[in-house]
Design an enzyme around this catalytic site. Structure first.
Site, PDB file in Angstrom:
ATOM      1  N   CYS A  37     -13.689  -0.432   5.447  1.00  0.00           N
ATOM      2  CA  CYS A  37     -12.326   1.200   5.479  1.00  0.00           C
ATOM      3  C   CYS A  37     -12.574   2.164   4.681  1.00  0.00           C
ATOM      4  O   CYS A  37     -13.672   2.381   4.265  1.00  0.00           O
ATOM      5  CB  CYS A  37     -11.047  -0.044   4.910  1.00  0.00           C
ATOM      6  N   THR A  39     -10.868   2.966   2.269  1.00  0.00           N
ATOM      7  CA  THR A  39     -10.694   2.594   0.921  1.00  0.00           C
ATOM      8  C   THR A  39     -12.226   2.275   0.536  1.00  0.00           C
ATOM      9  O   THR A  39     -12.390   2.746  -1.481  1.00  0.00           O
ATOM     10  CB  THR A  39      -8.943   1.900   0.888  1.00  0.00           C
ATOM     11  N   HIS A  42     -13.512   5.155  -0.459  1.00  0.00           N
ATOM     12  CA  HIS A  42     -13.334   5.767  -1.344  1.00  0.00           C
ATOM     13  C   HIS A  42     -14.059   5.554  -2.949  1.00  0.00           C
ATOM     14  O   HIS A  42     -14.217   5.793  -3.446  1.00  0.00           O
ATOM     15  CB  HIS A  42     -11.459   5.835  -2.006  1.00  0.00           C
ATOM     16  N   HIS A  60     -11.986  -5.723   2.635  1.00  0.00           N
ATOM     17  CA  HIS A  60     -10.653  -6.465   2.770  1.00  0.00           C
ATOM     18  C   HIS A  60     -10.254  -6.724   4.542  1.00  0.00           C
ATOM     19  O   HIS A  60      -9.430  -8.013   4.152  1.00  0.00           O
ATOM     20  CB  HIS A  60      -9.526  -5.672   2.364  1.00  0.00           C
ATOM     21  N   CYS A  90       4.327  -9.329  -7.667  1.00  0.00           N
ATOM     22  CA  CYS A  90       5.057 -10.633  -8.729  1.00  0.00           C
ATOM     23  C   CYS A  90       6.171 -11.504  -8.062  1.00  0.00           C
ATOM     24  O   CYS A  90       6.126 -12.627  -9.442  1.00  0.00           O
ATOM     25  CB  CYS A  90       4.676  -9.458  -9.925  1.00  0.00           C
ATOM     26  N   CYS A  93      10.161  -7.733  -9.572  1.00  0.00           N
ATOM     27  CA  CYS A  93      10.017  -6.445 -10.010  1.00  0.00           C
ATOM     28  C   CYS A  93      11.557  -6.156  -9.108  1.00  0.00           C
ATOM     29  O   CYS A  93      11.788  -6.584  -8.748  1.00  0.00           O
ATOM     30  CB  CYS A  93       8.376  -5.731  -9.797  1.00  0.00           C
ATOM     31  N   CYS A  96      10.146  -6.231  -5.442  1.00  0.00           N
ATOM     32  CA  CYS A  96      10.507  -7.567  -4.575  1.00  0.00           C
ATOM     33  C   CYS A  96      11.297  -8.075  -4.515  1.00  0.00           C
ATOM     34  O   CYS A  96      11.575  -8.765  -3.506  1.00  0.00           O
ATOM     35  CB  CYS A  96       9.840  -8.336  -5.964  1.00  0.00           C
TER      36      CYS A  96
END
Lengths: 341, 341
Positions: A37, A39, A42, A60, A90, A93, A96
């Site tokens: 990918c 990413t 990067h 991934h 998480c 937060c 979420c």
């Protein structure tokens, strides 16, 4: 088993590593294919060294089969074909609690913040594992994650059948967005400077423009009878891409920011006011984007065979990264983790 | 009759002019009050000299009574209290055909592109005339147009009851947005650097912050339990206002661009991506925004008596512009067009 590790200094090394046995609520996957990918590039360039733990296996976008189950794992069976939705949130937060788990304030990404899929055996939390249909080729299964990105982007665009949409940037995500947009009935034009990438998009039946040679705003004005485009997807991550998108949108048009802009960008806010434009950010995906991506791949809407331009054995991972860095005719590169030489 | 004319060179002159008799499908209005808008200041400063025809009567926030009807005018009666929705659209461009008349590609604005309301008798097309309830004071009637701007901005924000919203910039439009947002049940904070403008907002029960002294993002974080605001209205037209808005929004937060940004602005697009933010432009109003504005004014939700800090006779129009240019304690200034001395 063998694993491709990012060792810093733009280097990928393939070496022997002990597989990680699955703990409670974990699953060990026998990895078939892992895509490379943007990413991952990067990471290779060192831009994410504050997040990865060198040496680290990255990757991934993947497919494989369940190899072993830890304790307390329900609903999965050894041998089931699977992919992974590599997000960990998480649950506590404000994001979420508002139901936006995929933009959790403390979101971590498996393959960046923890070990990735470019290895023969990959152990992950059971709740990120997504079963694949038995009849979906595993090469196509490795495209579920990037296709889910495109599905999410198109969902953020509120695209309707018949709407005219422009995609700026014709790498794998840009082409996938064009294909997903077409699948919902939109009329799509893709802008891409690279001739060979335009050719691949053309093979998939996507109309393309070369923004360096053609006059993008003039072409879009002619195409839309002077109205402008209903939606623009900015996938190039460039200042020029943003400026073009703002210029070519119709009144009440919608700009979806997909590309990563590491610098602040100058934006014509008067145009936003004057045409009542909308700009939305779109980040990763939600679980139902995965379901839609699997459906689209299974229905052949994504042109997986055309998009996958290279499949390389794990032993050649470093060379595969080099080929992708070269750009051009390379679109989606898969690493075959079963083939070690 | 007497009229206040913009004669170029930052000058307003009040002089005797013959009233324009109403032609077919036109209405002549006996003007009571005309408010001075930020746009009128822009005209005075010469920024719109390419649109006005000097010498020209300006002004578009007004109230009055129907004085005379041209031929072919139905549904209006001499003596009816009225205001004006000063937009003229073509009905044929892509924006009009899509139902967005208020952002018509060829939109013209009465009071900028043609003669405005700062005169004793004003002749306008009948279809821009909006009747006012008989029990609405005409001073309040002159606030319908700016209140409709605020109603439109709040509608573009998709604000829900209980949502936390920040308004950046506390001039008349900023305060009206705060009041309209409160009327739909939102929890509002207004940021304004001027002490006296903050005091006026405070009198209307609006919580205020001084962005120059307080820590806006810190205060908003504390107020929202770390989530950030659901909506930010950028009304200041400043680079700092945009930057602050982007910084203080919650995930999936919505930034409404109300202020005029004559220069390109740098925007943190990574934040748009990371938090899946939305930015929308909001321009003028639609007809139902006028109806809502009239309802809110009639219900006393807009605090008209507090917002109108000055009422000056037409003869003093030039001095009234000067006072508004001075800023500070001046909020909404009305010109009483019936009082010529």
């Amino acid at each position: 088993m063998r694993a491709a590790l990012y060792t810093g200094n733009s280097t990928i090394v393939v070496e022997e590593r002990p597989p990680v046995p699955p703990g409670p609520c974990e699953v060990q996957i026998d990895v078939a294919y892992t895509g490379i990918c943007g990413t991952d590039l990067h990471i290779l360039h060192g831009s994410m060294d504050d997040r990865v733990r060198i040496p680290q296996t990255i990757g991934h976008e993947m497919s494989g089969h369940v190899a072993a189950l830890g304790t307390d794992v329900a609903d999965l069976t050894v041998g089931t074909p699977v992919t992974v939705m590599p997000l960990r949130w998480c649950g506590a937060c404000p994001a979420c609690l508002a139901g936006h788990h995929h933009i959790c304030h403390r979101l971590t990404f498996i393959g960046i913040d923890s070990a990735g899929a470019m290895q023969q055996r990959w152990t992950v939390p059971a709740d990120v594992v997504v079963p694949l249909p038995a009849d979906l080729p595993l090469t196509h299964g490795a495209l579920v994650e990037p296709t889910a990105v495109a599905v999410h982007d198109v969902r953020r665009a509120d695209l309707h059948a018949g709407a005219k949409a422009v995609v700026i940037g014709g790498g794998p995500i840009g082409v996938l967005i064009a294909l997903v947009a077409r699948s919902v009935g939109a009329d799509v034009v893709l802008m891409e400077v690279d001739t060979r990438r335009r050719a691949i998009a053309g093979e998939l039946g996507i109309r393309t423009l070369d923004p360096a040679r053609d006059n993008p705003t003039g072409e879009v004005a002619a195409w839309t009878g002077g109205a402008g485009a209903a939606v623009a997807f900015e996938v190039s991550g460039s200042a020029a891409g943003i400026a073009t998108a703002v210029e070519l949108l119709a009144v009440r048009g919608r700009l979806v920011v997909v590309g990563l802009h590491s610098q602040q960008r100058e934006i014509d806010l008067f145009r936003f006011f004057w045409r009542e434009l909308t700009m939305v950010g779109a980040r990763v995906y939600q679980r139902d984007d995965y379901d839609t991506a699997i459906d689209l791949l299974r229905a052949g809407e994504v042109g997986a065979e055309t998009l996958i331009t290279h499949v390389e054995p794990l032993a050649n991972a470093a060379a595969a990264f080099d080929a992708l860095r070269g750009g051009g005719g390379v679109m989606k590169v898969l690493i075959d983790c079963r083939a070690t030489s």
